[in-house]
Design a protein around this motif. Structure first.
Motif, PDB file in Angstrom:
ATOM      1  N   LEU A  30       0.119 -11.640  -3.572  1.00 40.71           N
ATOM      2  CA  LEU A  30       0.002 -10.948  -2.286  1.00 40.71           C
ATOM      3  C   LEU A  30       0.893 -11.593  -1.234  1.00 40.71           C
ATOM      4  N   LEU A  31       0.908 -12.935  -1.216  1.00 44.50           N
ATOM      5  CA  LEU A  31       1.740 -13.644  -0.247  1.00 44.50           C
ATOM      6  C   LEU A  31       3.216 -13.328  -0.481  1.00 44.50           C
ATOM      7  N   LEU A  32       3.575 -13.294  -1.736  1.00 42.36           N
ATOM      8  CA  LEU A  32       4.945 -12.959  -2.106  1.00 42.36           C
ATOM      9  C   LEU A  32       5.292 -11.555  -1.614  1.00 42.36           C
ATOM     10  N   GLY A  33       4.339 -10.653  -1.798  1.00 44.91           N
ATOM     11  CA  GLY A  33       4.525  -9.281  -1.329  1.00 44.91           C
ATOM     12  C   GLY A  33       4.722  -9.245   0.173  1.00 44.91           C
ATOM     13  N   ASN A  34       3.921 -10.056   0.914  1.00 43.55           N
ATOM     14  CA  ASN A  34       4.054 -10.114   2.366  1.00 43.55           C
ATOM     15  C   ASN A  34       5.420 -10.620   2.784  1.00 43.55           C
ATOM     16  N   LEU A  35       5.871 -11.664   2.102  1.00 47.44           N
ATOM     17  CA  LEU A  35       7.187 -12.219   2.433  1.00 47.44           C
ATOM     18  C   LEU A  35       8.286 -11.196   2.186  1.00 47.44           C
ATOM     19  N   LEU A  36       8.171 -10.499   1.096  1.00 43.97           N
ATOM     20  CA  LEU A  36       9.154  -9.458   0.784  1.00 43.97           C
ATOM     21  C   LEU A  36       9.132  -8.360   1.839  1.00 43.97           C
ATOM     22  N   ASP A  37       7.925  -7.965   2.231  1.00 43.43           N
ATOM     23  CA  ASP A  37       7.799  -6.891   3.227  1.00 43.43           C
ATOM     24  C   ASP A  37       8.428  -7.294   4.546  1.00 43.43           C
ATOM     25  N   ILE A  38       8.132  -8.520   4.979  1.00 43.92           N
ATOM     26  CA  ILE A  38       8.652  -8.929   6.286  1.00 43.92           C
ATOM     27  C   ILE A  38      10.165  -9.037   6.237  1.00 43.92           C
ATOM     28  N   SER A  39      10.703  -9.518   5.109  1.00 50.28           N
ATOM     29  CA  SER A  39      12.169  -9.616   5.085  1.00 50.28           C
ATOM     30  C   SER A  39      12.808  -8.241   4.977  1.00 50.28           C
ATOM     31  N   ARG A  40      12.136  -7.330   4.298  1.00 52.48           N
ATOM     32  CA  ARG A  40      12.669  -5.956   4.254  1.00 52.48           C
ATOM     33  C   ARG A  40      12.640  -5.329   5.638  1.00 52.48           C
ATOM     34  N   LEU A  41      11.537  -5.529   6.353  1.00 53.15           N
ATOM     35  CA  LEU A  41      11.431  -4.962   7.694  1.00 53.15           C
ATOM     36  C   LEU A  41      12.505  -5.550   8.595  1.00 53.15           C
ATOM     37  N   GLU A  42      12.713  -6.872   8.484  1.00 57.05           N
ATOM     38  CA  GLU A  42      13.649  -7.516   9.397  1.00 57.05           C
ATOM     39  C   GLU A  42      15.089  -7.196   9.052  1.00 57.05           C
ATOM     40  N   SER A  43      15.379  -7.003   7.783  1.00 58.56           N
ATOM     41  CA  SER A  43      16.760  -6.697   7.421  1.00 58.56           C
ATOM     42  C   SER A  43      17.024  -5.206   7.527  1.00 58.56           C
ATOM     43  N   GLY A  44      15.983  -4.449   7.854  1.00 51.88           N
ATOM     44  CA  GLY A  44      16.171  -3.003   7.984  1.00 51.88           C
ATOM     45  C   GLY A  44      16.339  -2.304   6.648  1.00 51.88           C
ATOM     46  N   SER A  45      15.999  -2.989   5.569  1.00 57.51           N
ATOM     47  CA  SER A  45      16.184  -2.354   4.267  1.00 57.51           C
ATOM     48  C   SER A  45      14.889  -1.704   3.760  1.00 57.51           C
ATOM     49  N   LEU A  46      13.900  -1.624   4.648  1.00 59.13           N
ATOM     50  CA  LEU A  46      12.661  -0.946   4.240  1.00 59.13           C
ATOM     51  C   LEU A  46      12.907   0.561   4.256  1.00 59.13           C
ATOM     52  N   ARG A  47      12.683   1.190   3.140  1.00 60.51           N
ATOM     53  CA  ARG A  47      12.881   2.643   3.077  1.00 60.51           C
ATOM     54  C   ARG A  47      11.534   3.327   2.926  1.00 60.51           C
ATOM     55  N   LEU A  48      11.290   4.281   3.798  1.00 59.93           N
ATOM     56  CA  LEU A  48      10.019   5.006   3.722  1.00 59.93           C
ATOM     57  C   LEU A  48      10.182   6.164   2.752  1.00 59.93           C
ATOM     58  N   SER A  49       9.188   6.372   1.890  1.00 61.91           N
ATOM     59  CA  SER A  49       9.219   7.619   1.127  1.00 61.91           C
ATOM     60  C   SER A  49       8.053   8.465   1.619  1.00 61.91           C
ATOM     61  N   LEU A  50       8.400   9.405   2.479  1.00 61.81           N
ATOM     62  CA  LEU A  50       7.391  10.170   3.205  1.00 61.81           C
ATOM     63  C   LEU A  50       6.824  11.290   2.346  1.00 61.81           C
ATOM     64  N   GLU A  51       5.537  11.494   2.463  1.00 65.77           N
ATOM     65  CA  GLU A  51       4.910  12.654   1.826  1.00 65.77           C
ATOM     66  C   GLU A  51       3.740  13.086   2.701  1.00 65.77           C
ATOM     67  N   PRO A  52       3.337  14.350   2.622  1.00 65.96           N
ATOM     68  CA  PRO A  52       2.199  14.769   3.423  1.00 65.96           C
ATOM     69  C   PRO A  52       0.952  14.005   2.976  1.00 65.96           C
ATOM     70  N   CYS A  53       0.171  13.570   3.967  1.00 63.94           N
ATOM     71  CA  CYS A  53      -0.954  12.713   3.613  1.00 63.94           C
ATOM     72  C   CYS A  53      -2.180  13.089   4.430  1.00 63.94           C
ATOM     73  N   ASP A  54      -3.302  13.136   3.747  1.00 64.53           N
ATOM     74  CA  ASP A  54      -4.592  13.409   4.350  1.00 64.53           C
ATOM     75  C   ASP A  54      -5.177  12.053   4.780  1.00 64.53           C
ATOM     76  N   LEU A  55      -5.580  11.945   6.036  1.00 60.38           N
ATOM     77  CA  LEU A  55      -6.036  10.637   6.536  1.00 60.38           C
ATOM     78  C   LEU A  55      -7.256  10.115   5.788  1.00 60.38           C
ATOM     79  N   GLN A  56      -8.111  11.030   5.345  1.00 61.07           N
ATOM     80  CA  GLN A  56      -9.275  10.586   4.597  1.00 61.07           C
ATOM     81  C   GLN A  56      -8.860   9.968   3.249  1.00 61.07           C
ATOM     82  N   ASP A  57      -7.844  10.587   2.657  1.00 62.82           N
ATOM     83  CA  ASP A  57      -7.311  10.068   1.402  1.00 62.82           C
ATOM     84  C   ASP A  57      -6.746   8.656   1.635  1.00 62.82           C
ATOM     85  N   LEU A  58      -6.001   8.520   2.729  1.00 64.22           N
ATOM     86  CA  LEU A  58      -5.418   7.231   3.080  1.00 64.22           C
ATOM     87  C   LEU A  58      -6.521   6.181   3.242  1.00 64.22           C
ATOM     88  N   ALA A  59      -7.571   6.539   3.982  1.00 60.62           N
ATOM     89  CA  ALA A  59      -8.691   5.619   4.181  1.00 60.62           C
ATOM     90  C   ALA A  59      -9.299   5.247   2.836  1.00 60.62           C
TER      91      ALA A  59
END
Lengths: 505, 233
Positions: free
Chosen positions: A337-366
Motif C-alpha cells: 500500500l505504501l508503495l502504491g501511495n508513493l507511486l500515486d504521489i509521484s504520478r500526480l506530481e509528474s503529471g503522468s496520472l491518466r484518468l480513465s473516466l467512465e459513468p459512475c453511480d455514487l452508491q456503487d463507488l461507496a
C-alpha cells in the motif's frame, strides 16, 4: 570584415570645399604655367586640350563647383595669356570667341557628366558597403547561437557601420532591459529606458521622431519578428545622417536581421528547454516503472508465499508461527500500500496520472470503498446516506474509490475508537458532494489547509501508521477530476471531509 | 482448501522466475502439475504441446503483449486464462478480458484469492454444457427456466433489462464480466448510451436484490473493469 578600400577617385568629400576650389585654381595656374612657354612654339588653339584636361581632372576629383570654376578660369586665362593681344581680355581674332565658347561648353558638359557619374558610383558604392555590412552581420549571426553572442555581435556590427553608439534592449521582468551596448562603459538612465519601452509597447519606429530627439538621447526602433516585437534597438542619432534613405534602409535591414536572430535564439532556447523537460519526464516514467516493477515483483512472491503458508491446514503449524506468518503477511500488504501511495504521489506530481473516466453511480463507488474498508477490519460502523436518483458522474472509479477509502481510513484513525462514521452524498446545483463525517475533535483551524500537504502530520498526535500522503494524493485525484476536497470542522462537533465534483466536467 | 479441485495441469506464464517458483511450490504442494513459460511465444508453444487445463498469464511479457497471447491462444484453445497483472495496467486488463481471458487478479495476491478465481472460471467452463437452471447465492434464487427471481422466498419484480443483466451475470457466475461484455449480451453492440444504461439498471437491480445496496454481496463491482456475481452460497 571591412568594406573594400575605395579609390581616392570620387572621394573628394573628405576635403574641405575651400581647399577643393583652391586646388581647382591651382590646376588652372599649373596648366597656364605649362602652356605659356609652349604657346610660342605651337598654335594656341592646341593648348585648349590642356585646359580641357584640367576641367576633367577638376570634375573628377574636386566636384561640380570647382570644375565649373576651372572651366570659367580656363577660358579667362586662355584668353588673357595665350590669345593675342596677350595680357588683355580683348580678343583680336574673332575665331577665338568660338574656341572660348567651345571650351566653356565642353567644360560644363564634362563637369556635369562626371559629377553625375560620380554620384551614381557613390550610390553604388554606398549600397555595396551596406550589402557588405548586412552580409557581414548575417554571417556573424549564423555563427552565434547564444543570445548573448548574438546581441554583442549586433551591437558591434551596427556601431561599426554607423560609427556611433548602439544598444539592444530585450524585454525582462519589468519592461525592456539593456541587453547589449556597443560602448559598455555607458549606461541607460531610467528616462531613456522609459522612452525605449514606449517605442516597444507601441511598436513604433518613425524617423520623423528623429527631429524631436534631444542631444544625449538615443533613437529607438522596435525589433519585429514573425511572432511580434522581440525587443528594441537604440542608436545615437547625432548629425541626422540616419534620415538619408540609404542609411535608413541599412538601419532597418540591421534591425530585421537582429529581430530574426533574437527570435531564433528564443526558439532554440524553448526547444532545448522542452527537450530537457521531455528527458526529465522520461526519466521519471522510467523510475516509476522500475519502482513499480522492481519493488512489486519481490512483494508478489513474498505475499504469495506467506498467503500459501497461512492457508495450509493450521494443525501442521505451531500457533506462534501462524501468528508470525500473519504479521509478515499483513506487513507485506502494508508495504504494498505504501508503495502504491508513493507511486500515486509521484504520478500526480509528474503529471503522468491518466484518468480513465467512465459513468459512475455514487452508491456503487461507496460500495467499492466500503468493501475495502471492511477488509481492513476497522471497528467503526459506517452509516450511509445516499439518496436514490443521483445522476451518474464521469469518474475514474478506481482512483475515486481510493480517495473515498483514504477518507474513511482517516476518519477511523483520528476519531474515537469504534465511533460511527457517516458517509453521505447529495447534489446541490451543478455539483455533487460526497462527505465523510467522523465524531473526532476535528482539526485546529490553522491546520485545515496544511493537512493536504505531503508528509504533513498533525503535531501532538501519537504516531499513526502511514506516510502522511493519503490526503495529498486524495486532493490531487479530486482536483484532476475538476473537483475540490474540503476539510470542515462541524460547528456541532465532528469533522467532515467533503469531495465536491462538478456534475458535468 | 483445494479439496474441491481435481488435480490440474496449470501453465504459469511470467517472466519473473521468483513468481513462477512460488506458484510452482505452493500449487505443486496441492497436487497440481505446473508448466512454466517465461515469455509469450514459449507460452503458446507449451500450451499447444501440453494442453494445460488453465493458464495464469502475466500481461507484461518481454516478447509479446499478454493481450496478444490471449488472442492467439483463443484461436484454437478454450482453456481458461486468468490474467495476473500489476495495478497500473487497467486498460490492458480489460483488453485481455475482452480478447477472451476469463478472469484477472491484481498482483500482489494471496493464494486463497487465486484459487477462488480458479474455481470460478472452472465452474463456468465445466457447467457451460448443461447450465444449472437455478442459481442460489446469499438468499437469492434465480430460476432461469421459469424467469423467476426471488429473495428469501419472496418473488422480486424486475424489468426486462434488469432481468437480462442478472441472467448474463448468473450464466457467468463467479467470473468477472467487463462492461462491454455485459452490454453486448444485453443490448447487442453499442457503448456510449448503453454504458449509462448499464450503470442505472445495475443500481436499480441492486436495490431490488441486495440486502444493503451500498454493501453489495451479490453483484460486486470490479472497479474500472466490470461486475462479478459472487458465488458463495
Amino acid at each position: 570584415m571591412k568594406p573594400p578600400p575605395a579609390s581616392y577617385f570620387f572621394q573628394f568629400e573628405r576635403q574641405s570645399p575651400a581647399w577643393r576650389y583652391a586646388q581647382s585654381v591651382l590646376l588652372v595656374i599649373l596648366a597656364s604655367a605649362i602652356s605659356f612657354p609652349i604657346h610660342f612654339v605651337v598654335d594656341a588653339v592646341n593648348l585648349v586640350m590642356l585646359y580641357l584636361a584640367v576641367v576633367v581632372i577638376a570634375a573628377s576629383f574636386l566636384g561640380r563647383g570647382p570644375s565649373i570654376l576651372a572651366s570659367v578660369l580656363s577660358v579667362l586665362t586662355f584668353d588673357f595669356f595665350l590669345v593675342e593681344p596677350r595680357l588683355s581680355f580683348s580678343v583680336a581674332d574673332t575665331q577665338y570667341i568660338l574656341t572660348f565658347l567651345g571650351l566653356l561648353a565642353v567644360s560644363l558638359v564634362l563637369s556635369s557628366t562626371v559629377s553625375q557619374l560620380r554620384s551614381q558610383v557613390q550610390i553604388i558604392h554606398e549600397r555595396e558597403k551596406h550589402t557588405a555590412a548586412l552580409s557581414a552581420l548575417s554571417r556573424a549571426l549564423t555563427r552565434a547561437h547564444q543570445l548573448e553572442d548574438i546581441l554583442r555581435s549586433v551591437a558591434a556590427h551596427i556601431a561599426e557601420s554607423f560609427q556611433r553608439r548602439v544598444v539592444v534592449l530585450l524585454p525582462g521582468k519589468s519592461g525592456l532591459q539593456l541587453a547589449a551596448d556597443s560602448s559598455p562603459q555607458n549606461t541607460l538612465n531610467p528616462q531613456e529606458l522609459a522612452r525605449a519601452n514606449k517605442v516597444f509597447q507601441n511598436q513604433q519606429d518613425d524617423l520623423e521622431n528623429l527631429a524631436v530627439i534631444q542631444p544625449g538621447q538615443l533613437y529607438y526602433i522596435t525589433l519585429r519578428a514573425s511572432a511580434g516585437a522581440v525587443g528594441a534597438l537604440g542608436i545615437d542619432p547625432s548629425d541626422q545622417a540616419l534620415a538619408a534613405p540609404a542609411r535608413r534602409d541599412l538601419l532597418f535591414g540591421f534591425a530585421n536581421l537582429t529581430a530574426l536572430a533574437v527570435e531564433r535564439a528564443h526558439l532554440a532556447e524553448q526547444a532545448s528547454r522542452a527537450q530537457v523537460l521531455k528527458n526529465t519526464e522520461k526519466l521519471q516514467e522510467a523510475l516509476l516503472h522500475s519502482i513499480s516493477h522492481e519493488l512489486r515483483t519481490p512483494l508478489v512472491s513474498i505475499t504469495g508465499t506467506l498467503s500459501a503458508l497461512l492457508e495450509t491446514p493450521p494443525n501442521t503449524q505451531a500457533p506462534a508461527s501462524q501468528e508470525m506468518l500473519e504479521t509478515a503477511y499483513e506487513e507485506a500488504q502494508r508495504l504494498n500500500l505504501l508503495l502504491g501511495n508513493l507511486l500515486d504521489i509521484s504520478r500526480l506530481e509528474s503529471g503522468s496520472l491518466r484518468l480513465s473516466l467512465e459513468p459512475c453511480d455514487l452508491q456503487d463507488l461507496a460500495g467499492i470503498a466500503l468493501a475495502r474498508f471492511s477488509e481492513r477490519r476497522y471497528p467503526n460502523p459506517v452509516q450511509i446516506h445516499i439518496p436514490p436518483g443521483l445522476p451518474l458522474l464521469n469518474l475514474d472509479v478506481t482512483l475515486m474509490a481510493q480517495v473515498l477509502l483514504n477518507l474513511l481510513e482517516n476518519a477511523a484513525k483520528y476519531a474515537p475508537e469504534a465511533s460511527p462514521i457517516q458517509l453521505s452524498a447529495f447534489q446541490k446545483q451543478e455539483q455533487a458532494f460526497l462527505e465523510v463525517t467522523d465524531q473526532g475533535k476535528g482539526i485546529p483551524p490553522e491546520y485545515l489547509e496544511k493537512i493536504f500537504t505531503k508528509f504533513f502530520r498533525l503535531p501532538q498526535t501519537h504516531p499513526i501508521n502511514g506516510l502522511g500522503l493519503g490526503l495529498s494524493i486524495s486532493k490531487g485525484i479530486v482536483e484532476a477530476h475538476g473537483g475540490k476536497l474540503n476539510a470542515i470542522n462541524r460547528p456541532e462537533g465532528g469533522f467532515t471531509m467533503q469531495i465536491q465534483l462538478p456534475l458535468h466536467p | 482448501m483445494s479439496a474441491d479441485l481435481l488435480p490440474l495441469k496449470i501453465l504459469v506464464v511470467d517472466d519473473e522466475r521468483a513468481i513462477r517458483r512460488f506458484l510452482r511450490a505452493s500449487l505443486g504442494a496441492q497436487g497440481h502439475t505446473i508448466l512454466e513459460a517465461e515469455n509469450g511465444s514459449m507460452a503458446l508453444q507449451v500450451a499447444a504441446e501440453q494442453r494445460p487445463d488453465i493458464l495464469f498469464l502475466d500481461l507484461g511479457l518481454p516478447d509479446m503483449d499478454g493481450v496478444e497471447v490471449t488472442r492467439r491462444l483463443r484461436e484454437w484453445s478454450e482453456a481458461p486464462i486468468i490474467i495476473l497483472s500489476v495495478r497500473d495496467r487497467e486498460s490492458d486488463k480489460i483488453l485481455a478480458l475482452d480478447a477472451g481471458a476469463d478472469d484477472y487478479l491484481t498482483k500482489p495476491f494471496g493464494m486463497g484469492e487465486l484459487m477462488a478465481r480458479v474455481r470460478g472460471v472452472l465452474r463456468h467452463t465445466q457447467q457451460s454444457a448443461s447450465p444449472d437452471p437455478v442459481f442460489c447465492a446469499a438468499g437469492l434464487q434465480v430460476d432461469l427456466s421459469r424467469r423467476v427471481v426471488s429473495r428469501e422466498g419472496q418473488e422480486i419484480g424486475l424489468t426486462p433489462t434488469e432481468y437480462e443483466i442478472l441472467k448474463v451475470l448468473v450464466q457467468y457466475a463467479g467470473k468477472v464480466l467487463t462492461h462491454q461484455q455485459i452490454i453486448s449480451r444485453v443490448w447487442g453492440s453499442g457503448y456510449n448510451e448503453e454504458a449509462h444504461l448499464l450503470r442505472v439498471n445495475m443500481s436499480n437491480l441492486r436495490r431490488k436484490i441486495e440486502r444493503d445496496p451500498s454493501r453489495p454481496d451479490l453483484i460486486v463491482t470490479e472497479p474500472g473493469v466490470g461486475y462479478r456475481l459472487r458465488l458463495t452460497g
